[in-house]
Structure formats: C-alpha cells, structure tokens
Design an enzyme around this catalytic site. Structure first.
Site, PDB file in Angstrom:
ATOM      1  N   LYS A  22       0.835  -1.216   0.000  1.00 55.74           N
ATOM      2  CA  LYS A  22       0.000   0.000   0.000  1.00 55.74           C
ATOM      3  C   LYS A  22       0.863   1.257   0.000  1.00 55.74           C
ATOM      4  O   LYS A  22       0.660   2.165  -0.807  1.00 55.74           O
ATOM      5  CB  LYS A  22      -0.903  -0.002   1.243  1.00 55.74           C
ATOM      6  N   ASN A  23       1.834   1.309   0.913  1.00 54.84           N
ATOM      7  CA  ASN A  23       2.576   2.569   1.063  1.00 54.84           C
ATOM      8  C   ASN A  23       3.463   2.872  -0.144  1.00 54.84           C
ATOM      9  O   ASN A  23       3.749   4.035  -0.418  1.00 54.84           O
ATOM     10  CB  ASN A  23       3.397   2.558   2.356  1.00 54.84           C
ATOM     11  N   ARG A  94      -4.084  10.576   3.665  1.00 53.76           N
ATOM     12  CA  ARG A  94      -2.846  11.283   3.995  1.00 53.76           C
ATOM     13  C   ARG A  94      -1.913  11.400   2.772  1.00 53.76           C
ATOM     14  O   ARG A  94      -1.311  12.433   2.518  1.00 53.76           O
ATOM     15  CB  ARG A  94      -2.163  10.489   5.103  1.00 53.76           C
ATOM     16  N   CYS A 118      -4.897   8.398   9.186  1.00 58.49           N
ATOM     17  CA  CYS A 118      -5.002   7.963  10.576  1.00 58.49           C
ATOM     18  C   CYS A 118      -4.510   9.055  11.524  1.00 58.49           C
ATOM     19  O   CYS A 118      -3.497   9.702  11.254  1.00 58.49           O
ATOM     20  CB  CYS A 118      -4.114   6.729  10.816  1.00 58.49           C
ATOM     21  N   ARG A 123       0.829  15.489  12.676  1.00 57.36           N
ATOM     22  CA  ARG A 123       1.570  14.966  11.521  1.00 57.36           C
ATOM     23  C   ARG A 123       2.035  16.146  10.658  1.00 57.36           C
ATOM     24  O   ARG A 123       1.437  16.446   9.624  1.00 57.36           O
ATOM     25  CB  ARG A 123       0.698  13.976  10.742  1.00 57.36           C
ATOM     26  N   PRO A 124       3.110  16.829  11.094  1.00 58.20           N
ATOM     27  CA  PRO A 124       3.559  18.016  10.377  1.00 58.20           C
ATOM     28  C   PRO A 124       4.137  17.666   9.001  1.00 58.20           C
ATOM     29  O   PRO A 124       4.540  16.522   8.767  1.00 58.20           O
ATOM     30  CB  PRO A 124       4.662  18.574  11.284  1.00 58.20           C
ATOM     31  N   ILE A 125       4.185  18.677   8.097  1.00 54.42           N
ATOM     32  CA  ILE A 125       4.853  18.447   6.807  1.00 54.42           C
ATOM     33  C   ILE A 125       5.937  19.510   6.557  1.00 54.42           C
ATOM     34  O   ILE A 125       6.266  19.829   5.425  1.00 54.42           O
ATOM     35  CB  ILE A 125       3.849  18.376   5.624  1.00 54.42           C
ATOM     36  N   ASP A 126       6.477  20.032   7.667  1.00 54.81           N
ATOM     37  CA  ASP A 126       7.489  21.087   7.526  1.00 54.81           C
ATOM     38  C   ASP A 126       8.720  20.622   6.744  1.00 54.81           C
ATOM     39  O   ASP A 126       9.328  21.409   6.023  1.00 54.81           O
ATOM     40  CB  ASP A 126       7.912  21.584   8.923  1.00 54.81           C
ATOM     41  N   GLN A 127       9.070  19.343   6.851  1.00 52.95           N
ATOM     42  CA  GLN A 127      10.264  18.863   6.140  1.00 52.95           C
ATOM     43  C   GLN A 127      10.007  18.747   4.635  1.00 52.95           C
ATOM     44  O   GLN A 127      10.912  18.944   3.827  1.00 52.95           O
ATOM     45  CB  GLN A 127      10.732  17.510   6.695  1.00 52.95           C
ATOM     46  N   ASP A 307       4.342   0.679  12.260  1.00 53.88           N
ATOM     47  CA  ASP A 307       3.077   0.100  11.777  1.00 53.88           C
ATOM     48  C   ASP A 307       2.870  -1.347  12.225  1.00 53.88           C
ATOM     49  O   ASP A 307       1.835  -1.939  11.910  1.00 53.88           O
ATOM     50  CB  ASP A 307       3.040   0.147  10.238  1.00 53.88           C
ATOM     51  N   ILE A 329       8.153   7.017  16.933  1.00 57.31           N
ATOM     52  CA  ILE A 329       7.787   7.778  15.717  1.00 57.31           C
ATOM     53  C   ILE A 329       6.590   8.696  15.993  1.00 57.31           C
ATOM     54  O   ILE A 329       6.607   9.863  15.633  1.00 57.31           O
ATOM     55  CB  ILE A 329       7.439   6.818  14.541  1.00 57.31           C
ATOM     56  N   ARG A 399      -9.056   0.414   4.676  1.00 58.44           N
ATOM     57  CA  ARG A 399      -8.115   1.326   4.017  1.00 58.44           C
ATOM     58  C   ARG A 399      -6.858   0.586   3.572  1.00 58.44           C
ATOM     59  O   ARG A 399      -6.205   1.020   2.625  1.00 58.44           O
ATOM     60  CB  ARG A 399      -7.675   2.424   4.984  1.00 58.44           C
TER      61      ARG A 399
HETATM   62  C1  UD1 Z   1       5.395   7.033   9.138  1.00 54.52           C
HETATM   63  C2  UD1 Z   1       6.345   5.912   9.302  1.00 54.52           C
HETATM   64  C3  UD1 Z   1       5.945   4.856   8.314  1.00 54.52           C
HETATM   65  C4  UD1 Z   1       4.472   4.483   8.573  1.00 54.52           C
HETATM   66  C5  UD1 Z   1       3.542   5.702   8.631  1.00 54.52           C
HETATM   67  C6  UD1 Z   1       2.141   5.390   9.149  1.00 54.52           C
HETATM   68  C7  UD1 Z   1       8.726   6.023   9.835  1.00 54.52           C
HETATM   69  C8  UD1 Z   1      10.013   6.727   9.613  1.00 54.52           C
HETATM   70  N1  UD1 Z   1       7.701   6.424   9.112  1.00 54.52           N
HETATM   71  O1  UD1 Z   1       5.459   7.449   7.772  1.00 54.52           O
HETATM   72  O2  UD1 Z   1       6.786   3.744   8.472  1.00 54.52           O
HETATM   73  O3  UD1 Z   1       4.018   3.647   7.544  1.00 54.52           O
HETATM   74  O4  UD1 Z   1       4.087   6.640   9.501  1.00 54.52           O
HETATM   75  O5  UD1 Z   1       2.216   4.878  10.420  1.00 54.52           O
HETATM   76  O6  UD1 Z   1       8.652   5.094  10.623  1.00 54.52           O
HETATM   77  N2  UD1 Z   1       7.804  14.566  10.674  1.00 54.52           N
HETATM   78  C9  UD1 Z   1       8.074  15.898  10.884  1.00 54.52           C
HETATM   79  N3  UD1 Z   1       7.993  16.753   9.824  1.00 54.52           N
HETATM   80  C10 UD1 Z   1       7.669  16.340   8.570  1.00 54.52           C
HETATM   81  C11 UD1 Z   1       7.388  14.987   8.364  1.00 54.52           C
HETATM   82  C12 UD1 Z   1       7.459  14.122   9.446  1.00 54.52           C
HETATM   83  O7  UD1 Z   1       8.392  16.303  12.001  1.00 54.52           O
HETATM   84  O8  UD1 Z   1       7.628  17.166   7.646  1.00 54.52           O
HETATM   85  C13 UD1 Z   1       7.878  13.625  11.800  1.00 54.52           C
HETATM   86  C14 UD1 Z   1       6.520  12.992  12.128  1.00 54.52           C
HETATM   87  O9  UD1 Z   1       5.785  13.786  13.032  1.00 54.52           O
HETATM   88  C15 UD1 Z   1       6.918  11.656  12.697  1.00 54.52           C
HETATM   89  C16 UD1 Z   1       8.205  11.300  11.930  1.00 54.52           C
HETATM   90  O10 UD1 Z   1       8.688  12.520  11.399  1.00 54.52           O
HETATM   91  O11 UD1 Z   1       7.236  11.779  14.054  1.00 54.52           O
HETATM   92  C17 UD1 Z   1       7.995  10.289  10.795  1.00 54.52           C
HETATM   93  O12 UD1 Z   1       7.068  10.840   9.861  1.00 54.52           O
HETATM   94  P1  UD1 Z   1       6.951  10.306   8.373  1.00 54.52           P
HETATM   95  O13 UD1 Z   1       7.955   9.216   8.155  1.00 54.52           O
HETATM   96  O14 UD1 Z   1       6.941  11.450   7.442  1.00 54.52           O
HETATM   97  O15 UD1 Z   1       5.516   9.763   8.401  1.00 54.52           O
HETATM   98  P2  UD1 Z   1       4.903   8.845   7.329  1.00 54.52           P
HETATM   99  O16 UD1 Z   1       5.469   9.096   5.984  1.00 54.52           O
HETATM  100  O17 UD1 Z   1       3.431   8.970   7.551  1.00 54.52           O
END
Ligand code: UD1
Length: 429
Positions: A22-23, A94, A118, A123-127, A307, A329, A399
C-alpha cells in the site's frame, strides 16, 4: 456501518499470499503524472479504499485510469491538466500530499488541500516544505488548509532532513527528478517503499541513486516516459499475518514476500519463541506454546516498524512475563490499548511507553478499530481470544488490508463481515 465478527480460539494454518505494498503504491500512483505517457502498474492492492481514493484524485486532475485486472492498473497521464486538488478529494487520504511533489515536477505548480489519514498525533509536513523551498519553490500554506507551491525552475541542491521522514523523502524525490542539476537528500528514510519509488522513477527515465541508504542523489532529467512496473509486496500485511500465526499458536506459510524486508519483525517473533523459516519469496511462522516476552522500540527502517507495534502488542499481551514497547515515531499510537484491555489485556501506558504484563488468555469483546493498524491488532486479538469479538469502525481496516475475510478464512479463522444498520441487529453480507 459494517463490523467484523470473529469466533476466536482457532489456530491459523495453511498458506496466504500477501498483496502489493500500500505505502509504495500511494507514492507510485501520483508519480505517474511526472510522465506524459502511459504506465502499467502491477501487484497493486486495488480493492483497499486508500488506493480507490488516490485513483479518484488522479482521475480528478485528468488522468485516464483503467483496471486491467484485479491487481493491475493502466494509467494514461497525458491529459492531466489540473494542478489543484480540493479537500473533497484529499480528505480521506494522507498520501494525497504526494501530489504536491509530483505536480510540482510536472507543472512547476501544485495546490493541494491538506490531507486526512489515521490520527497518530500531530503529523507536520514542515520537512516536505523545507525541501520544496530549497529546490527554489515558493510555498504558501498560510491557512493550513491548502498547500500552494510554485516554481518556474527548480534547481538541485543539498537537503538535510531534520527528522527521518518517509513522506518528506518521497515527496522531495518526486519533485527533484525534474529539477535542473543534482539534489542530495541527507538523513533520507530507507524504507522498502522508498527504494520501490526510486526504482519506479528510474523505470520512467529518472536518475535516482542511493535509495535504501541515508543519502539519496537525484540528477534531474528533462523528460520522463511511461513504463511497466510491479510493486513490492506489503511488508506490513505480511508482518500482520506473521504475528497472527504466532498469536494463535498456528503454522502459516506467508507467500509473495521479500524476507529481507521482514527481518525486524522476524527477529522479534524469534525472540518470543516462534520458528520463522525464510524461503526465497515466502516465510513460514510457527509457534506451539505460550509466547515469550520481549521489548520493542519502533524506529525508522531497518528498525522495528511503527506500523507493526499494535499487532505485536497483542502477542505480548499473551506472553509469559512483562514486555515494554517504546513508540519513537508517533506521539499518540497507544489508543488501541484501551480496546485490548477490554479483552482482558494488562497494559499500562506512560507517555510513549506501554508496559505489558502477559496474561494466559484474551476474552472476546466488542472493540473498535481506532485506526488502520489498531484495527489489524483487534483482528489478531479476536482470532487469539476465546469467544466472540465484534470489531466496529472497520473502514479503517478496509483502508489497508485486502480481502480480510477471505484471507483469514482460508487460514481457518471464523471471521465474518456484518452489515449493521444503526440500532438494529447485524445482518450477514
Ligand atoms: C510514518 C512511518 C511509516 C508508517 C507511517 C504510518 C517512519 C520513519 N515512518 O510514515 O513507516 O508507515 O508513519 O504509520 O517510521 N515529521 C516531521 N515533519 C515532517 C514529516 C514528518 O516532524 O515534515 C515527523 C513525524 O511527526 C513523525 C516522523 O517525522 O514523528 C515520521 O514521519 P513520516 O515518516 O513522514 O511519516 P509517514 O510518511 O506517515
């Protein structure tokens, strides 16, 4: 409203085939807009709702999408002509944020409503935004509801991620493949689906190297073309069956897997006393006694996947002794423990740590699927428990898991999907 009803206490035995990841699919499907051509993608879990939603988003912006068979999509992105995706389309999903990188790569412009998915904590997207800005884009996300990104000419650059983020790594890759010059992402995520996305982009003519390590180098290209591509197997679906086999003290051969991707899960199951035999593209999991305890800390790949922690918590609830799970995480990923405690589990949550005192037996109860993997955990708990378990809110499970009733049913589980109009008795579907 639908529910799963499980009569537990049966050992799972036999064989099951895992669907495509899926991912990986959720990043690869948006990536098809980078070419003005046709892509055929195989081994897709087309019946899960996350995939239906991402296809709707792709169709909304103008792509022609056809189902060739139950796991293969034909995507013609030649007529994609919109860079805007409203919240009515993104709200369920998402991963719709991957359209930001992909549309930026295709048009130099993207306007995408902020996504759903979920709730696991903020769940920030600053990066992601930092990456786009370093590539030269102007990003505005002022109302926090929509991200607008524009750039006439992206230029390759060095991008150091402050946190290891799967989403940011993938999104930056999607944009950078069309930038001028070379982009280097440092502290990149190394998950199998990042490698799969890189392989897919390279099949379309991109030049991405180093995926699977923490430094990814992307040399931008002028043109990308169509391709045929087969997605990797789903690591988390495979892991879910592995844990279900152990929790029911069963014996299951899980097929269509890449055993290397399962190593962190395999290692923990072995620590709990299960036998795990690895073959070329399958694993067999057996356990014929009470599981042993173990401690788990979730980490980015190749660490233990976040996960898989709810599913492992079920096994550890049945273990002989005390186990500790640390979630590194997400800040809010233990909500499901309340449901598990309704089934008799002995769990204390302190911040991002869960302390689990194993008990002999879980008992069936009415529980809720709080999110996708929490729902998977409830299924495993229901299968291992004595008596009847009813799981509500199963839209979360739909999902991400294909044919739950068929696949677990083949392994000997007594599981049914029931339709329950509000307030009335359940009806079998
Ligand atoms: C993450 C998991 C992924 C899992 C998914 C759903 C990791 C590294 N990633 O992926 O395995 O399938 O959740 O459970 O294990 N973050 C920031 N800023 C950003 C993006 C992320 O601070 O711009 C932080 C998040 O808050 C979190 C961490 O980075 O604590 C990992 O986030 P990210 O890997 O981006 O999340 P997913 O891609 O959803």
């Amino acid at each position: 409203m639908e529910k799963f009803v499980i009569n537990g206490g049966r050992r799972l035995t036999g064989e099951v085939a895992v669907s495509g990841a899926k991912n990986a699919a959720l990043a690869i499907i948006p990536a098809t807009v980078l070419s003005q051509d046709i892509c055929v993608i195989e081994n897709l879990p087309t019946s899960i709702s996350d995939i239906s939603y991402i296809i709707k988003a792709l169709e909304y912006i103008g792509a022609d999408v056809k189902l060739i068979n139950s796991s293969t999509l034909y995507i013609d992105a030649r007529r994609v002509n919109l860079y805007t995706i409203p919240d009515s389309i993104t709200t369920h999903l998402r991963a719709s944020y991957y359209f930001i990188g992909a549309l930026l790569g295709r048009f130099g412009r993207a306007n995408v409503a902020m996504p759903g998915g979920c709730y696991l904590g903020p769940r920030p997207i600053d990066q992601h935004i930092k990456g786009f800005e370093l590539l030269g884009a102007k990003v505005s996300a002022e109302d926090k509801a929509t991200v607008d990104v524009r750039c006439d000419k992206m230029r390759g650059t060095g991008i150091y991620l402050d946190v290891v983020s799967v989403g940011a790594t993938a999104n930056i890759m999607l944009a950078a493949v069309r930038a001028q010059g070379t982009t280097v992402i440092e502290q990149a995520a190394k998950e199998p689906h990042i490698v799969d996305l890189a392989n897919f982009l390279n099949s379309m003519g991109a030049d991405v190297r180093g995926a699977g390590t923490d430094v990814i180098k992307i040399r931008g290209v002028e043109h990308m073309h169509g391709c045929n591509y087969s997605i990797i197997p789903d690591q988390i679906e495979a892991g879910t069956f592995m844990v279900a086999a152990a929790a029911t003290r069963g014996d299951v051969l899980i097929k269509n897997v890449i055993p290397k991707h399962l190593e962190p899960i395999t290692a923990k199951l072995v620590e709990c006393g299960a036998a795990v035999d690895e073959n070329d593209d399958s694993v067999r999991v057996r356990l014929d006694r009470r599981p042993g305890k173990c401690n788990i800390k979730t980490m980015p790949h190749p660490g233990f996947p976040t996960d898989m922690q709810p599913q492992m918590a079920v096994l550890l609830s049945l273990a002989d002794g005390q186990s500790v799970i640390s979630e590194s995480i997400w800040t809010n990923r233990f909500r499901y423990t309340e449901q598990l405690m309704r089934m008799g589990a002995d769990i204390t949550v302190e911040g991002r740590t869960a302390i689990i005192n194993g008990i002999e037996q879980l008992k069936g109860a009415s529980v809720r699927a709080d999110d996708l993997r929490a729902g998977a955990a409830m299924i495993i708990a229901g299968l291992a428990a004595t008596g009847k378990t009813e799981i509500s809110d199963i839209l979360h499970i739909d999902r991400g898991y294909e044919d739950v009733v068929g696949k677990f049913g083949e392994l000997g589980a007594d599981i049914r999907r029931l339709y329950c109009p509000d307030g009335s008795a359940a009806k079998a579907l």
